[in-house]
Scaffold this active site. Structure first.
Site, PDB file in Angstrom:
ATOM      1  N   ILE A 175       0.844  -1.197   0.000  1.00  0.00           N
ATOM      2  CA  ILE A 175       0.000   0.000   0.000  1.00  0.00           C
ATOM      3  C   ILE A 175       0.875   1.241   0.000  1.00  0.00           C
ATOM      4  CG2 ILE A 175      -1.764   1.273   1.292  1.00  0.00           C
ATOM      5  CD1 ILE A 175      -2.654  -1.421   2.459  1.00  0.00           C
ATOM      6  N   GLU A 217       2.213  -4.048   5.458  1.00  0.00           N
ATOM      7  CA  GLU A 217       1.262  -3.695   4.399  1.00  0.00           C
ATOM      8  C   GLU A 217       1.641  -4.321   3.071  1.00  0.00           C
ATOM      9  OE1 GLU A 217       4.285  -0.261   4.341  1.00  0.00           O
ATOM     10  OE2 GLU A 217       3.505  -1.755   5.735  1.00  0.00           O
TER      11      GLU A 217
END
Length: 296
Positions: A175, A217
């Site tokens: 991300i 992430e």
């Protein structure tokens, strides 16, 4: 040390215990976050169980996102009812905020940053041990495979691809600017984004693919019998799907994009580590060239 990593974070008082022997009581099993007491079973022997940060609760979770008196479990008409006690960060069942709800076997309950799974029925013990096994191969937050399982699958699929001269590709993505999401909206919002993103990608994944949380992430997809061109096409589909999705947490919209690195196994002598490094290098290139893009 982060208080969430402290093995004393969660404590059980009278009537609630971690009991390895056979039992048919309904129970909560802690499945997230990863820490020494993950996997602990809390048998719900009484009619009422309070959960919160205050030591007077039946189940005590010493973590800042948990309110002093966070939620209550009570028996009503033979069913277990969970009620939020006006907590600061809310109580969630299966990733949905609730005020009060009857629980069903297998429901996931999120209290602050801690996730429990609710088990009930005459076969609680076997379900408990199955849940412990699932913890060894799956990530508790996103309910997708973990890095350990992915690495085992990677070795297996690489051997198969070499033996039968078949194609194999990897998508590695993370991300963009995820730290700013946590800093701006809070870590609970960050957890929510990770869960929803995993759901979005899982809905597109095929049975033979292995989708895993690689760390933080960062996510990875193993694509058997998929060429580099096919992997790039899939990566673009996923990138667009995520960028166009509206991520909302507690009424606030959170803009989310991902950068994707693609690698294919075109060398029979390549090792699993070098295969991952290739995809990581492509991911780094995507980051360096503006993010929200795919590179190979």
């Amino acid at each position: 040390m982060d208080r969430r990593d402290d093995p004393e974070n969660t404590r059980v008082t009278d009537g609630f215990s971690f009991i390895p022997q056979k039992s048919t009581e309904d129970a909560l099993v802690m499945i997230y976050p990863p820490r020494p007491d993950m996997g602990r079973k809390f048998e719900l022997k009484g009619k009422v169980a309070n959960i919160g940060r205050d030591p007077s609760n039946h189940i005590v979770i010493n973590s800042d996102p948990v309110s002093r008196r966070h939620a209550r479990l009570a028996m009503e008409s033979g069913r277990r009812l969970i009620t939020d006690l006006q907590s600061t960060n809310g109580t969630y069942v299966n990733n949905e905020p609730i005020l009060s709800r009857f629980l069903r076997n297998g429901d996931q309950i999120k209290i602050g940053d801690t996730i429990f799974k609710y088990l009930v029925g005459s076969d609680v013990e076997s379900e408990y041990y199955e849940e412990i096994y699932q913890m060894t191969i799956k990530d508790g937050l996103t309910d997708i495979y973990n890095k350990r399982y992915f690495m085992e699958a990677l070795e297996r699929e690489m051997s198969r691809a070499k033996r039968y001269e078949r194609e194999l590709s990897i998508l590695l993505f993370d991300i963009d600017r995820f730290k700013s999401v946590n800093d701006t909206f809070g870590h609970l919002a960050g957890d929510h984004v990770l869960q929803i993103l995993a759901t979005l990608v899982s809905a597109r994944s095929r049975r033979e693919e292995v989708f895993a949380r690689y760390g933080g992430e960062e996510f990875v997809i193993l694509l058997p019998e998929t060429s580099k061109d096919g992997a790039i096409e899939l990566a673009e589909q996923l990138r667009r799907r995520i960028a166009s999705h509206t991520f909302i947490f507690e009424g606030e919209e959170i803009p989310i994009t991902v950068s994707v690195g693609v690698a294919s196994m075109d060398d029979c002598a390549i090792t699993p580590l070098n295969f991952i490094k290739r995809s990581d290098k492509a991911l780094y290139k995507a980051k360096a060239e503006g993010r929200n893009c795919v590179r190979a």
